[in-house]
Every structure is written in C-alpha cells, then in structure tokens.
Design a protein around this motif. Structure first.
Motif, PDB file in Angstrom:
ATOM      1  N   ARG B   7      36.131  25.795  35.315  1.00  0.00           N
ATOM      2  CA  ARG B   7      34.992  26.474  35.921  1.00  0.00           C
ATOM      3  C   ARG B   7      35.473  27.579  36.842  1.00  0.00           C
ATOM      4  NH1 ARG B   7      30.307  24.251  34.897  1.00  0.00           N
ATOM      5  NH2 ARG B   7      30.506  22.147  34.098  1.00  0.00           N
ATOM      6  N   GLY B  11      31.178  28.402  39.724  1.00  0.00           N
ATOM      7  CA  GLY B  11      30.685  27.150  39.160  1.00  0.00           C
ATOM      8  C   GLY B  11      30.392  27.227  37.681  1.00  0.00           C
ATOM      9  N   VAL B 230      22.765  29.019  38.350  1.00  0.00           N
ATOM     10  CA  VAL B 230      23.636  27.838  38.373  1.00  0.00           C
ATOM     11  C   VAL B 230      22.884  26.673  39.033  1.00  0.00           C
ATOM     12  CG1 VAL B 230      25.830  26.881  39.173  1.00  0.00           C
ATOM     13  CG2 VAL B 230      25.674  29.302  38.567  1.00  0.00           C
ATOM     14  N   ARG B 232      23.138  23.003  40.824  1.00  0.00           N
ATOM     15  CA  ARG B 232      24.151  22.192  41.528  1.00  0.00           C
ATOM     16  C   ARG B 232      23.482  20.993  42.173  1.00  0.00           C
ATOM     17  NH1 ARG B 232      26.458  27.276  42.813  1.00  0.00           N
ATOM     18  NH2 ARG B 232      28.699  27.293  42.389  1.00  0.00           N
ATOM     19  N   ASP B 235      20.693  20.994  45.195  1.00  0.00           N
ATOM     20  CA  ASP B 235      19.685  22.052  45.045  1.00  0.00           C
ATOM     21  C   ASP B 235      18.292  21.460  45.132  1.00  0.00           C
ATOM     22  OD1 ASP B 235      21.771  23.726  44.604  1.00  0.00           O
ATOM     23  OD2 ASP B 235      21.319  24.140  42.480  1.00  0.00           O
ATOM     24  N   GLU B 250      22.579  14.731  40.909  1.00  0.00           N
ATOM     25  CA  GLU B 250      23.790  14.810  40.095  1.00  0.00           C
ATOM     26  C   GLU B 250      23.497  15.666  38.876  1.00  0.00           C
ATOM     27  OE1 GLU B 250      25.844  11.052  39.211  1.00  0.00           O
ATOM     28  OE2 GLU B 250      26.166  11.808  37.178  1.00  0.00           O
ATOM     29  N   GLN B 261      29.456  16.703  36.837  1.00  0.00           N
ATOM     30  CA  GLN B 261      30.050  18.036  36.980  1.00  0.00           C
ATOM     31  C   GLN B 261      29.660  18.599  38.346  1.00  0.00           C
ATOM     32  OE1 GLN B 261      31.766  19.724  34.200  1.00  0.00           O
ATOM     33  NE2 GLN B 261      31.771  17.605  33.469  1.00  0.00           N
ATOM     34  N   GLU B 262      30.476  19.548  38.826  1.00  0.00           N
ATOM     35  CA  GLU B 262      30.121  20.169  40.105  1.00  0.00           C
ATOM     36  C   GLU B 262      28.941  21.098  39.947  1.00  0.00           C
ATOM     37  OE1 GLU B 262      32.961  23.679  40.986  1.00  0.00           O
ATOM     38  OE2 GLU B 262      34.209  22.139  40.011  1.00  0.00           O
ATOM     39  N   ALA B 263      28.751  21.633  38.734  1.00  0.00           N
ATOM     40  CA  ALA B 263      27.645  22.567  38.503  1.00  0.00           C
ATOM     41  C   ALA B 263      27.415  22.717  37.008  1.00  0.00           C
ATOM     42  CB  ALA B 263      27.976  23.926  39.103  1.00  0.00           C
TER      43      ALA B 263
END
Lengths: 406, 615
Positions: B7, B11, B230, B232, B235, B250, B261-263
């Motif tokens: 990534r 992200g 994106v 995340r 959010d 998540e 995943q982070e994003a």
C-alpha cells in the motif's frame, strides 16, 4: 416374577396386569407346504423327524414358563388353543405325548378345560384323527376351509378341495365335537362379490356354530405379495371387499350367526372363549415357535427360528425361555391396547373392567376423542360398554389410532 | 501485503495491479469448479483448506449446484511478466430470482469470465447476465469449459458466442476446470484483457455495497467496492440511500478468509464492519460516503429490493408456531430479501405471510426451514402482488388472495407482468408460442440466434409463470428451452377470486386469483385434483370451486369403506399396533379442516392445475 404397578395417573409408569392368566396358546408350526398368503411362523416340508424334539421343547418351555409365572391354583386354566402351522399335520404319536405332557401341568387334567380348540386342515380330517382329539378332550375344532372355489384354493396353495372341506366339517359334527368352526377368506385374487356370496351360502348351511371370515391381507414376503407386484394377480378393490364384508354380515345374521368380533361370527354360545380373552385384554400363556404371550403386563414374542427355539430349550438346566422380544408395557401403552382391542368386539370396551385394571375412568382418559366420536355417531354406549356402531366397524382403523397414547 | 504488493502512504494499492472480475455461467456449467481451481492455483488456500467449491457457502446450494449467497475472494497472482497482481473474484448467483444482486456484483467489476459448457452452449440465463455485463461495459472473456469431455463441441459453441454476443471466437479460452487444463492461460488473460479499475484517490469517498452477510459476533457485514477515495477504520460513514451513519470498525479482504487491512482504496474490493445490527440496514446497491465529506451523488443503479412472490407458511403442528417464528427470524438475519409478517388463516391457524424474490428463493427458504430447523410446513400457493383499485378511489396492494376485497367494491385490478426471454431450438418455436399464447402472453420479438436456435420474447403475467409455465415449457420442448424474465410493469387484467369449499367450509388458504377466462377450467381441475389428493374420509366430502357465491365446479370424495386389520393372529397384537402407529404418524402430516383431514400437498395443488388447461 413380579412387577409393581405405577400410580394410576402416570402414563409412563409400568402397567402390571393384576389378573391371573387362564388361557394357553400352543403353536405347532409344521405344514406340508406354505400357503401363498402365509407369513406366520411355520416350517413347511418333510419335518416328521422334528416333531418329537419339538414336543420335548414345548413341554420344557411350558415348565419354565409356569415356574416363572405360576398359574393361580384358585384360577386354573380355562381355555387351550392349539394353532399353527397345521396342528392336524402333526405326527399322531407326538400328539399323544403332547396331550399327556400338558395334562401333567393341569391340576384338574385336560378334562377341566372349558374350551380346547385345535386347528384342523380338511385334508387331515380323517375319523382316526378326529376320534383321537375328541378322546383327548378337545371341545372345538376350527377347520381351515378358506374357500369353496377349487380354483382359488389351488391359487392359495391349499391342498384340499371344496368337497373335502365339506366332508371334514360333517365328520367333525358327526363325531360329537360340541363346537365346530370354519375359516373363510375373502378379497381373494380375482374374486367377485357374487363368487364370495356363493361361498358364504355353502358355509352357513354347514353344521357349524362359528365362522371366521378374514379379508385377505397380502403381507411382504409371501408368494402372493410377489405375484401381486409382478402383476400376475389382481385383488378386488377395497370397495368390493367392503361390500363382501357387509353382505356377509347380513347373510350370517339371517342364518343366526352374530358378529361378535370384526371377523368372527357365532351362533349363541358358539363364541371362542379363548379368542375373547385376547380382545378382552385378559392375560395368556403362549408356547411354541413364534408364539406371543401376555403375562403381568409383559408382552413376549418367541423366536421364529426353529433351530434357535430347539436349542434354547435343550433338556437340562441350561434351558431358557425362547423369547425374541419382551416388552413391559407402560400404562399409556396398555390403555391404548385395551381400547383398540376392545373396539374389535361387538360388545366394545368394558367400562368397569377398564376402571378395575387402570384405576381411572375410560371417559376421563379419552375425553376429547370420545366426545368427537360420539358426536359423529361412530361410537355409542350400551350395557356398560362403549362400542363401535355397526356401520363403522370396517373402517375402525381410521379412528382407533387416536386411542394410542404412547 | 505479501509478495511485493505494498500500500502507498495514502493507503491505496496501485490501481494498475488490480483486476476485478466475476464469472458468468449457467447452472452446471462449472463455475464453482473453476473458482476452486483459480483459488487453488494462486495459493489463496492451502491444499488442506481447499474444499470442493469453496465459494458456495450453504449446504443447500452445494447440493443443487447453484449459488444463492454471494462471496468474494482476493487472489494474489504473479504473472509471467514478473509482476504481482491482486485478482478480486466476485461470485454471482446463478438464478433468475437474483438478477438485481447479479447486476450489483457486475457493477463492482471491470470484467467477467463468460463460462460456457463446451458440450452444451449458451443458455437464456447466461445470455441475460451477459447483457447485464455488457450494459456495465465489462470486458468479457469467453471461456469454454469441459473441453476434456468427448462430447465437447468447441467450434460450434464458439460460433454461437460469436454470432450471439459478438465476441471474437479466437479470443475464447479452452479450459477444463475439473482437469486443471488451461488455468494458467486463463489467469494471464485476466491480467492482460481485463482493464484495471479507474478511480479518484482525492475525490470524496464512494463505495458500492454489492453484498452482505450476518456474523453473529460482528453483526451485519457489507461487501463493498471502492470507486473513489479511501475507506479506513474509524471513519464516520453515511449510507446514502438508507440515510444511516456508522463508524467503521474494520475493513478487510477475503482470501477467502477475512484479513483486516489498514484501508481500502480506489478499485479495491473488501468487507466493512461497522456495528451494523441488522442485515436490512445494509441495502444492496447503496453507496457509502464519508459523513464529513460527502459525495455529490451516489453511484447509479440503486433499487430497493422488493419481494415479488408471497406465500403463507404454516406449521403442520400448531404448537410449533414459535419455532417457525424463530427459524424465520434466523434466516432473515442473513437474507435481506426475505420478509414476513404474522398471518392467521381460518383453515390453517397461525402462521406467516412471507415475501420472496421469486419461486426459487421461496423453495430455498422452505427447504431450509424444513431441513435445518426440522419443521413440517404447509406452504400455500404463492401469489403475486395485485394492485386493486376500489370504487371509492382507494388503491390496495394485495399479496394474499384470502384478503381480496368483495368483488362489488372493486373497480379494476392490475397484475404484474414480466418480460420473458425464452431460448429454444427452432423446431419447438410453434409449441412455445402456443403455450405462451395460452398463458396470456403477448408476443414481443422473435430472433434467430443461428439456424437452430431462436430467442422469443414475450410479455407474460408473472402469475402465469408461477403457475406451471416453466414445467410446461420444459415438457413441451423436451427440456431444451431456457427461460429468463424480469419485471416489466403492472397491467390491468380481468381477474376473479376463485374460492374452494371443502365439505361446505370455505378454505381461505386455497383461494386463488385467476383470469376470468380460465376460472371455470381451473375450478374444475382444482376440484379434480383435490379429490385425488385428499384421502377418503369416514364421511362423503364434497369439494366445490366458487366465484363469490356461485359454485362453478364440484367433485365428491366417496366415504372410506375399508380400513381394518382383518385378523389378530394368535394373540399377536404387535402387527395391529404397528399399523395404527403408522396411521397415527401419517395423521400428523394432515391438517384438519372441519372434520376433513387434508394433506399438505393439497395447498399447493392450485399450482399444478393449469397443466392441461386449454390443451
């Protein structure tokens, strides 16, 4: 062997029949050949060499049974029924051993029996045999006539013909048996209502005081079952069979035979006391291959396998009762059985007897079902009994299942 | 991520390394096997984890070989050029009831594998989905499967694809998913021929919800495809059609195991957990944006899911009403299209009126209730939703014939029509046209796909399709015809309510709505059928069909005359007892209507009476 009775309100509690058994059934399984409709425990073919060991086993079984469930000396056996198989085919010397053997178990001897029935096939009914049975004290012969149509008789795998059957009945009457019964079958392959009525007339003019008329049931494993499945034979429709039954009930009544059970008709006093015990929920002893007993609320069924039967009853101390199934009834089961067996009888379910056996009222146990069936006019009350009205006798399975609680 | 695909700081994954595709295939043409093979070849699952047909979740689907519930898998593939790509396989359901879900899944892709059985050819349902894919501008990669079979005719099938869909036959890949033939070439083709996704990293977030499932620990989980921006954890998001806000807990991808995943950046496909309590709160086709920085407009194509078919569900044993309720609630957790509300029938007692996307959906629900929850059910014949206009100007939507207002109050009635596409070998065209005519069909077009196969289009009342149209279509074409349909609108029809009386008692659960011209015939057939289905009783049972108070057909079930065991042999009561026990057991499957005992099948009999109407 003793059992404790459960509380009268508990359905799952064990049922212990309080009455002493006063009926004994003895099964003689040997036949010349197996009939096309037969799925009973029989052994067909050349078996004479087995008759002797079989009598030994029978008497051994009777001894064991009476030791586990001793007859009540103040209420001795009343009825004995020897069925089969073909009891009249049984070797005559062995018959003598059998009669002598049973005699030993009866404190009053064979003569003390109120009714002793033996099933007879027409082809065996010679004067010698009948005289012998009469001399033993047999009071009633039940003759397996089945039909007066020689073609149908052959199709059923019967050995005799109509003429032979008539002679057998006449001979039995001449030799002084107090009671003579004939068995008839209807609903046979390709049988018409009018052919059946012809049989009926011939049967009703014979010197008999009892007629059993059974609708043919084709059971899996029988020859007829196979033939039916392969389309070789065809059976009358249910409606035609019902017609046969209804017409028979009418004709029998006109000749003085009253329907006292679904399939059994008798002149006054000609009813089979032994068979009444089954339907009135009395206990009974039973010995012999595949025989079913009912003692103290336990239903037993003997093995149907001859070698097993003989092996279990070896002489000596290793012998054991040849039971294949044993079922100690719960109260719920017993109540249901009492009902569906009682409803087979014209007199119906005996209300005071029900209360005596179960400690509760029949009406309380089956209230909603009874209400509905009374209202529909299917059941009615009379003479201390609840019974099925005539019109509904032949469809009784449609509602009897509602009396099964367990 | 593993194998050199990282990534960026923003992200996002590099878009040119992503390929999103689904598989379009007819039932039995080998979609699941192919998906298995792709997963296996890219090493997404170890051999130990590899099960047959991993993407099909439910046992029932597996048995029937059809996919009902969607799922996705992210595959990592290192191509021959040495680069590693993310391949997102988005599974689609394969049945006419789920066209909308298919369209949303396709909207999440840039390409589709068109899998055709090389021994069979293209089917109507496949075509319908190809049209859907073309509408979404997807790159279509034709794949001929089962080429290892001796009966495969790749040339003929390729020609058919070329003529019908206009895809060059040379481009078709020859594959045997079962034998693993041609899988590497297929993976290369996915990378080379399917375009990478587009999207604007800087634009406000827009993510399409194309599927959902219920997880008992995490609540409702959405499957999304990010178009712009994106997404995340943390959010605050807004579901644009539903108007609901959630905080993202998540995000992640399925491999097919869930991996956080982070994003998720533009072009990516993954899942979203946001403490969403009910599956109904996630609307398929809805667009997710950021609450703080909202997109101007949602992604196109959202449509609320509306059940088309309604039926009564009753427990045979009235004591199991609560069990049925619980089971329906559980099923509905994972099936947003299943709706239900309590219904009381004079004949059947307490139950539910349930709405389904279509007949298959209904059957699946029924089977799951019976199999997974051990319920014995009576299902009434399914009904469409009628628009009933009353003389007082009111308009009612009625999904239950038993609830129809009195005929004197009705001004007119409208019923739903569908556009039905039927693919049929040329020699059966006459038979199919004749059938469609008899089912009140209105001819739209006829097109020859080639010299042997014809596509017929008809406008048909949905109610006729629910009757027995499909069965008749199959029997008249020896199984060669295939059918696809979509809702096309409501039309005014001359409809009447046909009631059934058993032993003089009206049985609400047997009422149906029929076209006036068919009423007499259907009434007669229905009575005949009920006469055959309902066992003889102790009493004579008249069966009548009526419109209003007017009886239009009558049959009589003669009373039973024989039901007895003739002999109790030698004190053996066991045989008789067994017989009675069997009868008692059998009675449990009967429903008492007045004093008549009616078997379950009777309530579906109305469905089967059209069979030879007019034939």
């Amino acid at each position: 062997m003793t059992r404790a009775n459960g509380s009268p309100r508990e359905e799952g509690a064990p049922f212990v029949h309080p009455e002493p058994a006063r009926a004994l059934y003895i099964h003689l399984p040997f036949c010349r050949a197996r009939c096309a409709f037969c799925d009973f425990p029989v052994v067909a073919g050349r078996t004479v060499h087995l008759h002797g060991p079989y009598v030994d086993a029978l008497l051994r079984e009777l001894e064991l049974l009476f030791s586990y469930f001793p007859p009540d000396p103040s209420h001795p056996l009343r009825t004995l029924y020897v069925g089969g198989g073909t009891p009249s085919f049984f070797a005559r010397t062995e018959w003598e051993r059998l009669a002598a053997g049973i005699e030993r178990f009866l404190p009053g001897g064979l003569a003390s029996l109120e009714e002793w029935t033996v099933e007879i096939n027409p082809e065996d009914a010679d004067p010698e045999l009948l005289r012998m049975l009469r001399a033993f004290g047999v009071t009633r012969v039940s003759i397996g006539v089945q039909s007066f149509d020689d073609v149908l008789l052959a199709a059923l795998g019967r050995v005799h013909d109509a003429a032979r059957a008539v002679r057998a009945v006449e001979l039995a009457a001449d030799l002084g048996f107090p009671h003579v019964s004939v068995d008839l079958m209807y609903g046979l392959p390709s049988q018409t209502v009018s052919a059946w009525l012809h049989d009926v007339e011939r049967a009703l003019e014979l010197p008999v005081d009892h007629v059993s008329a059974y609708a043919l049931g084709v059971e899996p494993g029988t020859r007829l079952f196979g033939e039916l499945r392969r389309g070789r034979i065809s059976l009358p429709e249910d409606d035609a069979v019902a017609e046969m039954y209804e017409r028979f009930v009418e004709r029998a009544a006109a000749q003085g035979f009253r329907r006292y059970e679904v399939s059994n008709f008798a002149r006054l006093g000609g009813e089979s006391r032994h068979n009444l015990a089954y339907w009135r929920y009395e206990p009974y002893y039973a010995v012999g291959l595949g025989a079913h007993g009912f003692l103290q609320g336990i239903r037993t069924a003997n093995t149907r396998h001859l070698q097993t039967y003989l092996r279990r009853l070896v002489p000596g101390s290793r012998a054991d009762l040849p039971w294949a199934e044993v079922r100690a009834l719960s109260r719920a089961e017993a109540v249901g059985e009492f009902a569906f067996l009682g409803f087979r009888l014209a007199e119906g379910v005996d209300l005071s007897r029900f209360r005596r056996l179960f400690g509760v009222s029949f009406f309380d146990v089956f209230a909603p079902t009874l209400d509905r069936l009374f209202e529909a006019g299917i059941l009615t009350v009379g003479g201390g009994h609840v019974y099925v009205r005539e019109r509904w006798v032949f469809v009784q399975n449609s509602f009897l299942s509602e009396f099964l609680l367990a | 991520m593993a194998r050199g695909l990282e990534r960026g700081e923003d992200g996002a994954l590099p878009r040119e390394k992503i390929r999103n595709f689904s598989i379009i295939a007819h039932i039995d043409h080998g979609k699941s096997t192919l998906a298995d093979r792709l997963i296996e070849r890219t090493g997404a699952l170890s051999a130990r984890e590899m099960r047959e047909q991993v993407l099909d979740v439910l046992e029932l689907e597996r048995e029937r070989g059809i996919t009902i519930k969607l799922n996705t898998a992210r595959l990592l593939y290192t191509a021959r050029n040495g680069e590693t790509y993310v391949l997102n396989l988005i599974d689609t359901p394969g049945h006419v009831d789920f066209t909308y879900e298919v369209s949303r899944s396709l909207a999440a892709c840039e390409g589709a594998l068109l899998v055709v059985d090389a021994t069979q050819g293209v089917e109507a349902q496949t075509l319908a989905n190809v049209y859907l894919a073309l509408e979404h501008n997807l790159e279509i990669v034709p794949v001929l499967n089962k080429i290892d079979l001796p009966s495969a005719e790749p040339e003929r099938v390729m020609r058919e694809i070329e003529e019908r869909i206009g895809l060059p036959a040379d481009d078709a890949l020859l594959v045997s998913a079962k034998e693993g033939i041609g899988i590497d070439e297929l993976l290369e083709a996915i990378v080379e021929r399917i375009p990478p996704p587009e999207g604007d990293l800087q634009a406000p977030l827009r993510a399409l919800i194309f599927d959902s499932y219920y997880d008992s620990y995490r609540g409702a989980v959405a499957f999304v495809r990010v178009f712009d921006g994106v997404l995340r954890p943390g959010d605050e998001i807004l579901m644009m059609a539903a108007g609901k806000r959630y905080e993202v807990q998540e995000v992640g991808v399925r491999t097919p195991h869930p991996v956080a995943q982070e994003a998720l950046g533009p072009g990516e496909v993954g899942y979203l957990v946001a403490n969403i309590k009910e599956i109904r709160d996630i609307r398929i086709g809805d667009t997710i944006t950021h609450a703080a920085r909202q997109a101007d407009r949602p992604l196109p194509g959202y449509r609320p899911v509306k059940p088309m078919v309604f039926a009564g569900i009753f427990p045979v044993d009235p004591d199991r009403y609560e069990d049925l309720k619980e089971a329906l609630e559980k099923l509905a957790l994972n099936d947003a299209a299943l709706v239900f509300e309590p219904e009381t029938s004079a004949a059947l007692g307490f139950g539910f009126r349930a709405g389904f996307l279509g007949l298959l959906h209904m059957e699946v629900v029924q089977e799951r209730l019976e199999r997974e929850y051990g319920l014995e059910l009576i299902m009434t014949a399914p009904s469409v939703v009628y628009h009933v206009y009353l003389r007082n100007g009111e308009r009612l939507e009625i999904d239950n014939p038993a609830k129809f207002p009195d005929a004197s109050k009705i001004e007119h009635i409208e019923e739903p029509y569908v556009k039905a596409r039927i693919l049929v070998p040329a020699e059966y065209v006459g038979a199919v046209m004749d059938l469609a005519q008899k089912k009140r069909g209105e001819f739209v077009t006829m097109e020859y796909l080639d010299e042997r196969r014809v596509e017929l289009t008809y406008e048909l009342p949905l109610a006729e399709i629910m009757f027995d149209f499909f069965d008749l279509l199959k029997s008249r074409t020896r199984g060669y015809a295939s059918l696809d349909y979509e809702f096309s609108g409501y039309r005014r029809s001359e409809l009447v309510k046909l009631d059934v009386l058993i032993a003089g008692e009206p049985v609400d659960a047997l009422s149906t709505i029929v076209h006036r011209n068919f009423a007499y015939e259907r009434g007669r057939k229905l009575c005949e059928r009920l006469r055959d289905i309902i066992p003889r009783q102790l009493f004579e049972v008249p069966i009548q069909a009526a419109i209003g108070t007017r009886v239009i057909a009558r049959e009589t079930i003669k009373p039973l005359r024989k039901n007895v065991l003739a002999k109790c042999y030698g004190g053996d009561v066991s045989r008789k007892k067994k017989l009675l026990e069997k009868q008692k057991e059998g009675k449990k499957r009967l429903k008492a209507i007045g004093r008549v005992e009616v078997p379950q099948e009777a309530f579906l009999a109305v469905l089967r009476v059209g069979e030879d109407v007019g034939e």
